[in-house]
Design an enzyme around this catalytic site. Sequence first.
Site, mmCIF file in Angstrom:
data_model
loop_
_atom_site.group_PDB
_atom_site.id
_atom_site.type_symbol
_atom_site.label_atom_id
_atom_site.label_comp_id
_atom_site.label_asym_id
_atom_site.label_seq_id
_atom_site.Cartn_x
_atom_site.Cartn_y
_atom_site.Cartn_z
ATOM 1 N N HIS A 58 0.798 -1.366 -0.021
ATOM 2 C CA HIS A 58 -0.001 0.022 -0.166
ATOM 3 C C HIS A 58 0.834 1.284 0.104
ATOM 4 C CE1 HIS A 58 0.788 1.004 4.347
ATOM 5 N NE2 HIS A 58 0.455 -0.192 4.602
ATOM 6 N N CYS A 64 2.669 -4.759 6.864
ATOM 7 C CA CYS A 64 2.334 -4.750 5.631
ATOM 8 C C CYS A 64 3.298 -4.051 4.984
ATOM 9 C CB CYS A 64 1.209 -3.835 5.377
ATOM 10 S SG CYS A 64 -0.348 -4.841 5.497
#
Length: 542
Positions: A434, A453
């Site tokens: 992301h 992440c």
Amino acid sequence: MNSQGGARAAIFRVVAVCAMAVVLHLVSIAPASAQVTAFKQAIAEAAAKDKDLAAFYKANKFKPIWVGRTGKDRSRREAFIKAVRAAPMHGLPAPKYAIDDLVARMKSVKGAEARAQLEVDISTTFLEYATDMQTGAVDPRRIDPVFMVRQVPYRSRVSYLTNLVKSSPRGFFKALAPRSEEYARLMKAKLTYEKALARGGWGPKVPAKSLKPGASGAPVVALRNRLVAMGYMKRSSSASYDGALAAGVQQFQLAHGLTPDGVAGAGTMIEINTGMDKRLQSIIVAMERERWMNIPEGRGKRHVLVNIPDFTAKIMDNGKVTFETITVVGKNDPDRETPEFSDVMEFMVINPSWYVPRSIATKEYLPLLRRNSGAVRHLEITDSRGRVVNRGAVNFAQYNERNFPFNMRQPPSRRNALGLVKFMFPNKHNIYLHDTPAKNLFDRERRDFSHGCVRLGKPFDFAYALLARQESNPEAYFQSVLNTGSETRVNLKQDVPVHIIYRTAYTTPKGQMQFRRDVYNRDRKIFAALSRAGVSLRAVQG
């Protein structure tokens, strides 16, 4: 005696002769037949403890494939012995296979039971060797079951034996190792380092914690000599930290993921003084990791490759890097490390909401809410039905990590923790790629800061590269969706495999070695496991 009686006598004599011949034939073959039966029975008994071996030999009618006297048996033995003797070249645990003991038994074995036991022992060793060579000598999930969760593509043990019998032995053993160019380059580098290790490695370490351009003296000479030995600069008699030495330091830094400023600071000096034996360990571990990813169908003609300690994400097309960006990965913390696994990217979300993971909500945000219900105002607090909760009506002090009944969400915005786009490959680890509003973190040399992440330095360009396969003007399309401000799912018309890997040693297409810091200390654990299995460093003359 009349002619009829003579004829009958002649017939009786012929019958008697034939009967005697049959008897003599049966007598002559009975011992051999009994031996064959006893040998097959002995194989069945020896293989019975291993269900895979038992299944194979039953299907093969308990015939030997190693200790027989046919040319095929001999070819298998020879190919097997040659392959196992070469195991150290691949960084495999040679002592585990005890090939010298097997060879000695091959030369001296006598008796049906001993031959049968040897047959089964060779098959057992063969299966260990074949599995180790093709998919790794240690199981990553036993080393770190939380973060090293890669699904190793193990093959059926019976298939190894079945395919060996059907194949050319030499061709079979040659095909076991990963066929990737990376594995071949790592293997070549391993031999180069082993030969250099036999010659004394890179020489003495640099007796300084740091050095800067303009310095002079013995430490500078030691630095120059070490970089020359490593191949990062040409030999020179200068005793000063001049431009040539700064350029050599810079080349070293580029090959080790360091800021290429040409200054041998404390961090760079630690890497320069890292011994050749440690680098060789990293190469051996990289080869083992390559075996863990020896996927029969390959990694995908187009795939995304995220290398955690390299802090990069790449799009690979037919083995070539067609896009690359720097990354931020999970923090070196027991709860935040980025795991290693593979999955398939299916879609991206433009203008995403951030649905706060429960671990973060309860461990980080709940303590703040217990002190002040107005804390973390950028987050919505919702109930189990998705309705926004009135903070003022909630006594957060009554809740803890176990009984906190709410969810937390950050709506789409430029300040959203996920930035303006996220790339989804749904997985049980809740890991994805992301954007991020914290752009300053990309300026760091070491970038392990996230909750697990992977944050991308160039998320928009990454999106354009993915969309180029399905949109005539991917940038215009992406921006048009972005400008709506609405959370929008965009499906990829063709799924893209994503491989999150951990390589502290890898090669360039031209074969130059690249090394990175072991940010999570996983390589150290892997080499320790390989050592326990029987892998050892070696110095090779020549």
